[in-house]
Design a protein around this motif. Structure first.
Motif, mmCIF file in Angstrom:
data_model
loop_
_atom_site.group_PDB
_atom_site.id
_atom_site.type_symbol
_atom_site.label_atom_id
_atom_site.label_comp_id
_atom_site.label_asym_id
_atom_site.label_seq_id
_atom_site.Cartn_x
_atom_site.Cartn_y
_atom_site.Cartn_z
ATOM 1 N N ALA A 269 -59.261 12.321 -16.921
ATOM 2 C CA ALA A 269 -58.700 13.624 -17.304
ATOM 3 C C ALA A 269 -57.773 13.495 -18.508
ATOM 4 N N ALA A 270 -56.963 12.409 -18.513
ATOM 5 C CA ALA A 270 -56.050 12.199 -19.646
ATOM 6 C C ALA A 270 -56.828 11.917 -20.921
ATOM 7 N N ALA A 271 -57.925 11.149 -20.810
ATOM 8 C CA ALA A 271 -58.749 10.854 -21.988
ATOM 9 C C ALA A 271 -59.391 12.132 -22.530
ATOM 10 N N LEU A 272 -59.830 12.998 -21.616
ATOM 11 C CA LEU A 272 -60.403 14.269 -22.049
ATOM 12 C C LEU A 272 -59.347 15.140 -22.726
ATOM 13 N N GLY A 273 -58.132 15.133 -22.119
ATOM 14 C CA GLY A 273 -57.063 15.951 -22.692
ATOM 15 C C GLY A 273 -56.661 15.497 -24.074
ATOM 16 N N ASN A 274 -56.806 14.219 -24.388
ATOM 17 C CA ASN A 274 -56.438 13.681 -25.700
ATOM 18 C C ASN A 274 -57.650 13.504 -26.608
ATOM 19 N N ASN A 275 -58.779 14.059 -26.179
ATOM 20 C CA ASN A 275 -60.017 13.941 -26.962
ATOM 21 C C ASN A 275 -60.383 12.473 -27.242
ATOM 22 N N GLU A 276 -60.166 11.603 -26.240
ATOM 23 C CA GLU A 276 -60.475 10.175 -26.402
ATOM 24 C C GLU A 276 -61.558 9.708 -25.431
ATOM 25 N N PHE A 277 -62.214 10.624 -24.773
ATOM 26 C CA PHE A 277 -63.159 10.233 -23.730
ATOM 27 C C PHE A 277 -64.335 9.421 -24.274
ATOM 28 N N SER A 278 -64.739 9.705 -25.500
ATOM 29 C CA SER A 278 -65.903 9.007 -26.050
ATOM 30 C C SER A 278 -65.686 7.507 -26.188
ATOM 31 N N ASN A 279 -64.467 7.090 -26.403
ATOM 32 C CA ASN A 279 -64.205 5.646 -26.537
ATOM 33 C C ASN A 279 -63.199 5.129 -25.513
ATOM 34 N N ALA A 280 -62.910 5.948 -24.520
ATOM 35 C CA ALA A 280 -61.893 5.553 -23.534
ATOM 36 C C ALA A 280 -62.304 4.317 -22.739
ATOM 37 N N PHE A 281 -63.612 4.179 -22.418
ATOM 38 C CA PHE A 281 -64.067 3.063 -21.589
ATOM 39 C C PHE A 281 -64.679 1.935 -22.419
ATOM 40 N N SER A 282 -64.731 2.122 -23.719
ATOM 41 C CA SER A 282 -65.336 1.082 -24.560
ATOM 42 C C SER A 282 -64.301 0.166 -25.196
ATOM 43 N N ILE A 283 -63.142 0.714 -25.579
ATOM 44 C CA ILE A 283 -62.152 -0.129 -26.266
ATOM 45 C C ILE A 283 -60.829 -0.228 -25.512
ATOM 46 N N SER A 284 -60.688 0.528 -24.383
ATOM 47 C CA SER A 284 -59.405 0.517 -23.671
ATOM 48 C C SER A 284 -59.282 -0.714 -22.787
ATOM 49 N N SER A 285 -58.223 -1.454 -22.986
ATOM 50 C CA SER A 285 -57.917 -2.580 -22.090
ATOM 51 C C SER A 285 -57.099 -2.117 -20.891
ATOM 52 N N GLN A 286 -56.422 -0.970 -21.042
ATOM 53 C CA GLN A 286 -55.536 -0.464 -19.987
ATOM 54 C C GLN A 286 -56.295 -0.246 -18.676
ATOM 55 N N TYR A 287 -57.436 0.459 -18.774
ATOM 56 C CA TYR A 287 -58.172 0.785 -17.557
ATOM 57 C C TYR A 287 -58.767 -0.457 -16.917
ATOM 58 N N PHE A 288 -59.310 -1.347 -17.746
ATOM 59 C CA PHE A 288 -59.973 -2.520 -17.186
ATOM 60 C C PHE A 288 -58.983 -3.537 -16.628
ATOM 61 N N VAL A 289 -57.775 -3.580 -17.189
ATOM 62 C CA VAL A 289 -56.714 -4.394 -16.571
ATOM 63 C C VAL A 289 -56.400 -3.843 -15.185
#
Length: 428
Positions: A152-172
């Motif tokens: 939801a936060a990624a959608l709110g910041n218009n970052e959903f397209s790359n949220a799971f490809s370059i984010s280390s936060q979620y995978f940590v």
């Protein structure tokens, strides 16, 4: 006044183990409470950089979360009574996640320690939960909530397209959540299994001690029963023998002038009966003291015949197989032999006897016959000695038969089961 009941060793051991477990769990939960304070601080402090009222809203959420944890650590101990608090924890964690990520400039490159708060709260749940299934459900619900907030936060910041490809936060967070669940639950499973094994070992040791105590009591009861049996045997056999000796010597005293031959027979019978009584007493004393005769049954029976014939003018022929029987069976056969000889002399005026003891394979055969006057079995009544002989033979699983005719002597035939023979391992 009634005496206060003292707890058993089993109860004391279980109580000590329970207190030790409670102390360990209480210490771990207090440590989790302290870690939760640190985790909340780590999650809230970065929010102050947002220059908004969000940190002010996060502080009371964290305070309520800490209060909930304190209640579970110090006040509520039953897991099922904590369920309402766990529901509250899930809502507070969700709120903290929203506050930590919804208004962040970027969830992709931003840094948040909200997952650390999740891990600490889940640690207390894993400690309290009685089953791995409940742990898995709690893990799935909270991680799903964390993921939903992240999306939801990624959608709110218009970052959903790359949220799971370059984010280390979620995978940590994903790695930490998963490893924490696996390691923590593995450790708890090992701990609970070890605790169960220790409890089983305590119960096994207690059962072993109870069995040993019961065995000691059974041994004492068996010893007492055996002593009572021997005492009864002394009373029944030796008492009867002494009574018979008194009667025979009295009859000999009265007949010595008028019928010397009859008096001589009475004295001979009394002599044998007295020897029989003495031997029974001696055997009983040996049994009570735990000693055994260092002779075989064959040697012992031959000794009875030799001792009886010495100085009495009686003639004995015998054929005795070398058999080893139980102590009770051997006592019975020796007593039956003495009783049969005494009856033959006293009632039949016998001067010669034939005795055989044979191992017939499936049974043991005892035969004693004499050359006395015999008896008419139609009018024959068994006395105390012969009645006791029949009862004892039947109690051992055998049978007895008396046969006689006028002027043809008297015969006693006993059959005893082969189960009375000692086995090879008993002889060793």
């Amino acid at each position: 006044m009634s005496e206060e009941r003292r707890p058993s060793a089993k109860e004391e051991g279980g109580l000590r183990a329970r207190l030790s477990e409670i102390s360990l769990m209480r210490g771990l939960k207090i440590a989790i409470l302290i870690l939760l304070v640190a985790a909340c601080v780590a999650a809230i402090v970065p929010l102050f950089a947002l220059q908004s009222r969000i940190p002010l809203i996060s502080i009371p959420v964290a305070a309520v979360l800490l209060f909930s944890m304190a209640m579970k650590v110090f006040a509520v101990q039953d897991f099922y009574k904590k369920i309402a608090w766990y529901v509250l924890d899930a809502l507070l964690l969700l709120a903290l996640s929203v506050l930590g990520g919804w208004w962040a400039p970027s969830v992709v490159v931003g840094t948040s320690y909200t997952y650390f708060v999740y891990v600490v709260v889940l640690s207390e749940f894993y400690l309290s939960s009685p089953s791995l299934r409940d742990n898995a459900i709690m893990f799935g619900v909270n991680f799903a909530a964390y993921t939903a907030v992240y999306i939801a936060a990624a959608l709110g910041n218009n970052e959903f397209s790359n949220a799971f490809s370059i984010s280390s936060q979620y995978f940590v967070a994903l790695v930490v959540f998963t490893l924490h669940f696996i390691v923590f639950n593995f450790a708890m499973t090992v701990y609970r299994k070890n605790r169960q094994i220790e409890q089983n070992l305590r119960e096994l040791e207690e059962s072993r001690n109870e069995l040993l105590h019961a065995y000691d009591k059974l041994e004492e009861a068996t010893l007492l029963e055996e002593r009572n049996r021997i005492a009864k045997e002394i009373h029944d056999t030796a008492g009867h023998s002494l009574t018979t000796v008194i009667m025979q010597t009295e009859a000999a005293r009265l007949a010595i002038d008028q019928d010397p031959a009859e008096a001589k027979r009475d004295i001979a019978a009394a002599n044998i009966q007295a020897k029989n009584c003495l031997e029974q007493l001696r055997l009983s004393v040996h049994l009570l003291s735990g000693r055994r005769e260092n002779v075989t049954l064959r040697e012992y029976l031959e000794g009875i015949l030799e001792e009886t014939g010495s100085g009495t003018g009686l003639t004995f022929r015998s054929k005795i197989d070398d058999i080893e029987l139980t102590a009770e069976a051997e006592r019975f056969i020796s007593n039956a032999l003495r009783e049969g000889i005494s009856n033959g002399i006293r009632h039949g005026g016998s001067t010669a006897f034939l005795f055989e003891l044979k191992d017939m394979g499936n049974y043991i055969e005892f035969l004693l016959s004499d050359n006395g006057t015999g008896a008419d079995l139609k009018s024959f009544k068994e006395g105390f000695g012969l009645s006791a002989m029949r009862a004892k033979a039947e109690s051992l699983g055998g049978m007895v038969n008396f046969s006689s005719e006028e002027g043809e002597g008297f015969e006693i035939r006993l059959s005893l089961p082969a189960s009375l023979k000692k086995q090879k391992e008993e002889r060793a």
